[in-house]
Design a protein around this motif. Structure first.
Motif, PDB file in Angstrom:
ATOM      1  N   TYR A  23       1.012  -1.058  -0.058  1.00  0.00           N
ATOM      2  CA  TYR A  23       0.207   0.473  -0.217  1.00  0.00           C
ATOM      3  C   TYR A  23       1.271   1.018   0.200  1.00  0.00           C
ATOM      4  CZ  TYR A  23      -3.372  -3.437   1.280  1.00  0.00           C
ATOM      5  OH  TYR A  23      -4.243  -5.006   1.216  1.00  0.00           O
ATOM      6  N   LYS A  24       0.977   1.656  -1.494  1.00  0.00           N
ATOM      7  CA  LYS A  24       2.504   3.517  -1.403  1.00  0.00           C
ATOM      8  C   LYS A  24       1.219   4.056  -0.821  1.00  0.00           C
ATOM      9  CE  LYS A  24       4.758   0.377  -3.568  1.00  0.00           C
ATOM     10  NZ  LYS A  24       6.068  -0.726  -3.076  1.00  0.00           N
ATOM     11  N   GLU A  25       0.322   3.979  -0.628  1.00  0.00           N
ATOM     12  CA  GLU A  25      -0.249   5.574   0.347  1.00  0.00           C
ATOM     13  C   GLU A  25       0.217   5.398   1.224  1.00  0.00           C
ATOM     14  OE1 GLU A  25      -3.827   1.582  -0.142  1.00  0.00           O
ATOM     15  OE2 GLU A  25      -2.525   2.730  -1.383  1.00  0.00           O
ATOM     16  N   LEU A  26       0.338   4.517   1.891  1.00  0.00           N
ATOM     17  CA  LEU A  26       0.928   4.544   3.116  1.00  0.00           C
ATOM     18  C   LEU A  26       1.765   6.125   3.441  1.00  0.00           C
ATOM     19  CD1 LEU A  26       0.208   1.394   4.748  1.00  0.00           C
ATOM     20  CD2 LEU A  26      -0.749   3.373   5.293  1.00  0.00           C
ATOM     21  N   TYR A  27       2.932   5.704   2.252  1.00  0.00           N
ATOM     22  CA  TYR A  27       4.285   6.410   2.226  1.00  0.00           C
ATOM     23  C   TYR A  27       3.661   7.936   2.608  1.00  0.00           C
ATOM     24  CZ  TYR A  27       7.238   3.060   1.453  1.00  0.00           C
ATOM     25  OH  TYR A  27       7.957   2.313   0.713  1.00  0.00           O
ATOM     26  N   VAL A  28       2.373   8.641   2.023  1.00  0.00           N
ATOM     27  CA  VAL A  28       1.529   9.843   2.367  1.00  0.00           C
ATOM     28  C   VAL A  28       1.426  10.005   3.513  1.00  0.00           C
ATOM     29  CG1 VAL A  28      -0.301  11.543   1.638  1.00  0.00           C
ATOM     30  CG2 VAL A  28       1.394   9.919  -0.983  1.00  0.00           C
ATOM     31  N   LYS A  29       1.025   9.053   3.954  1.00  0.00           N
ATOM     32  CA  LYS A  29      -0.149   9.566   5.310  1.00  0.00           C
ATOM     33  C   LYS A  29       1.074   9.609   6.690  1.00  0.00           C
ATOM     34  CE  LYS A  29      -3.904   6.592   4.257  1.00  0.00           C
ATOM     35  NZ  LYS A  29      -5.228   7.835   3.623  1.00  0.00           N
ATOM     36  N   VAL A  30       1.901   8.824   6.058  1.00  0.00           N
ATOM     37  CA  VAL A  30       3.201   9.212   7.430  1.00  0.00           C
ATOM     38  C   VAL A  30       3.672  10.690   6.805  1.00  0.00           C
ATOM     39  CG1 VAL A  30       5.163   7.952   8.104  1.00  0.00           C
ATOM     40  CG2 VAL A  30       3.513   6.299   7.729  1.00  0.00           C
ATOM     41  N   VAL A  31       4.903  10.155   5.869  1.00  0.00           N
ATOM     42  CA  VAL A  31       5.661  11.673   5.599  1.00  0.00           C
ATOM     43  C   VAL A  31       4.650  13.063   5.968  1.00  0.00           C
ATOM     44  CG1 VAL A  31       6.691  13.014   3.237  1.00  0.00           C
ATOM     45  CG2 VAL A  31       6.671  10.472   4.163  1.00  0.00           C
TER      46      VAL A  31
END
Length: 458
Positions: A23-31
């Motif tokens: 789930y690559k969108e997790l990077y956005v949610k964290v950063v």
């Protein structure tokens, strides 16, 4: 944020590193929490066995597009600061810039009134470059197109296919809501890309240009798809997952639908791709088989007849897999379009291609392909002619059909030989040297096996 991450990990039954792979969108949610909580982002990076710098660097291709679209200038500046890079220089790296452009172009929503559009935000707040957006987009156009092609093939496993020989695969069905939505989104993105390239174009010019633009870029797009599938000339050292293969196959099907009749220009390359993926990749064979009738039904009569030998060669290699979609493709070629009624393959009937074990063939296929009995001697002469044809596809079809023909008409063959021992029927006489000659040619192992079986029957 950390609690949500652990809850998602428990719900999906995946370790946190596996979550980020899927789930690559997790990077956005964290950063996005970097400006106010660098410690949180650093903790997640440590979970992935990365430093903060590594985590931010490897996730740029996912985070930059989302933050530019949402005009999150503070987050963008913080990321650049932590990486000790100039923000504009980070964004204009080719893979990052292409991802940013594609992400903006693929959005369904209209730009909010009374403020910067994401493209204006990119140009004025981040780049401030002497190059225009049109020039920048043109510089990374190939990469933007790759992102749009990936979008054509993406799907969620919950809506994914079952490998069933009897059902129309939803990822191949051009009329499914899933595929209609993907094509609509891709066409919108292409229109926006063309508008960006050709400033002040009228809506009519842009809409008309999508088809021409796709046709112009199609060979490159097909190479991208072949590379994603790991086909000949694009072999991958790493194994390609089933989900990846399905994604690229779905992208191919949607590309074919977008091209419509223009796909005829690339018929040879598309057929070669379909044949190779169907044979070499059993894990996605149901979807690959379902792609054949989708493609064939986009071709006009002239194109079908012109390429019928290559089509039949391809289908003849696949009938043994017993997928209903191959019977549908055969029915379309032989019955609906009647593409074989003329030319060098007028003698071929579906019965020549079907397996001799008719219990393995669906009842509707046997009914649909009931045909008039062909005169034995006439057909034998036509097959001898086919064995000598300059087109290797027609020679291959002939070899494929010959064994079944000889077995079916065994008594007639014997009569031809024994009726006059001093003068064997010319066509029978010619078969043995022709088959031996075929063995000396550079052909596949499967064809050599078929030639040997024909000699054995004789």
């Amino acid at each position: 944020a950390m609690d949500q991450l652990h809850a998602l990990s428990a719900r999906k039954g995946l370790e946190i590193p596996e979550l980020f792979l899927q789930y690559k969108e997790l990077y956005v949610k964290v950063v996005q929490h970097l400006p106010e909580s660098q410690l949180l982002v650093n903790e997640v990076a440590n979970m992935l066995d990365m430093s903060l710098h590594q985590f931010l660097s490897t996730s740029l291709v996912y985070t930059l597009p989302a933050f530019v679209l949402d005009k999150r200038l503070e987050v963008l500046k913080t990321v650049a600061s932590v990486l000790e890079e100039d923000l504009a220089q980070l964004v204009v790296v080719a893979q990052h810039l292409a991802a940013v452009f594609a992400h903006i172009l693929l959005q369904d929503g209209e730009d909010s009134p009374g403020g910067f559009s994401p493209l204006e935000f990119l140009a004025q707040e981040i780049l401030g470059s002497k190059l225009t957006l049109a020039q920048l987009a043109q510089n990374v156009e190939v990469c933007i197109l790759k992102h749009i092609v990936v979008f054509l093939g993406e799907y969620t496993e919950s809506g994914g296919p079952q490998e069933d020989v009897h059902s129309m695969n939803p990822l191949a069905d051009p009329d499914s809501d899933l595929n209609k939505k993907a094509r609509a989104g891709a066409k919108t993105a292409l229109r926006r890309l063309i508008s960006l390239r050709y400033d002040n174009s009228s809506e009519a010019q842009v809409t008309k240009g999508v088809q021409g633009f796709l046709t112009e870029k199609c060979l490159g797009i097909l190479d991208t798809i072949n590379s994603g599938l790991g086909l000949s000339g694009h072999e991958s050292e790493l194994p390609i997952s089933v989900q990846e293969k399905r994604k690229w196959l779905r992208a191919l099907n949607n590309l074919i639908s977008l091209l419509g009749r223009d796909s005829a220009t690339f018929v040879t390359k598309i057929l070669a791709t379909l044949e190779e993926i169907t044979i070499k990749c059993p894990d996605v064979r149901a979807l690959a088989c379902a792609s054949w009738p989708v493609f064939l039904k986009t071709l006009d009569q002239g194109t079908l007849k012109k390429n019928v030998s290559q089509i039949i060669v391809g289908l003849s290699k696949l009938v043994g897999y017993k997928y209903d979609a191959i019977w549908v493709a055969l029915h379309y070629v032989f019955v609906e379009s009647q593409a074989t009624n003329q030319g060098d393959l007028c003698w071929v009937s579906p019965r020549d291609l079907l397996p001799r074990d008719t219990t393995a063939v669906p009842e509707w296929v046997r009914t649909a392909f009931q045909g008039v009995e062909v005169d034995f001697e006439t057909k034998l002469k036509q097959m001898v002619t086919g064995m000598q044809h300059q087109n290797p596809n027609i020679r291959a079809v002939t070899v494929h059909c010959l064994k079944g023909f000889l077995l079916e008409h065994r008594e007639k063959v014997i009569r031809c030989v024994t009726a006059n021992p001093h003068r064997v029927e010319v066509s029978i006489n010619r078969l043995v040297p022709l088959l031996l000659q075929t063995c000396t040619e550079t052909i596949s192992r499967q064809q050599r096996q078929q030639v040997a079986e024909c000699l054995g029957v004789l």
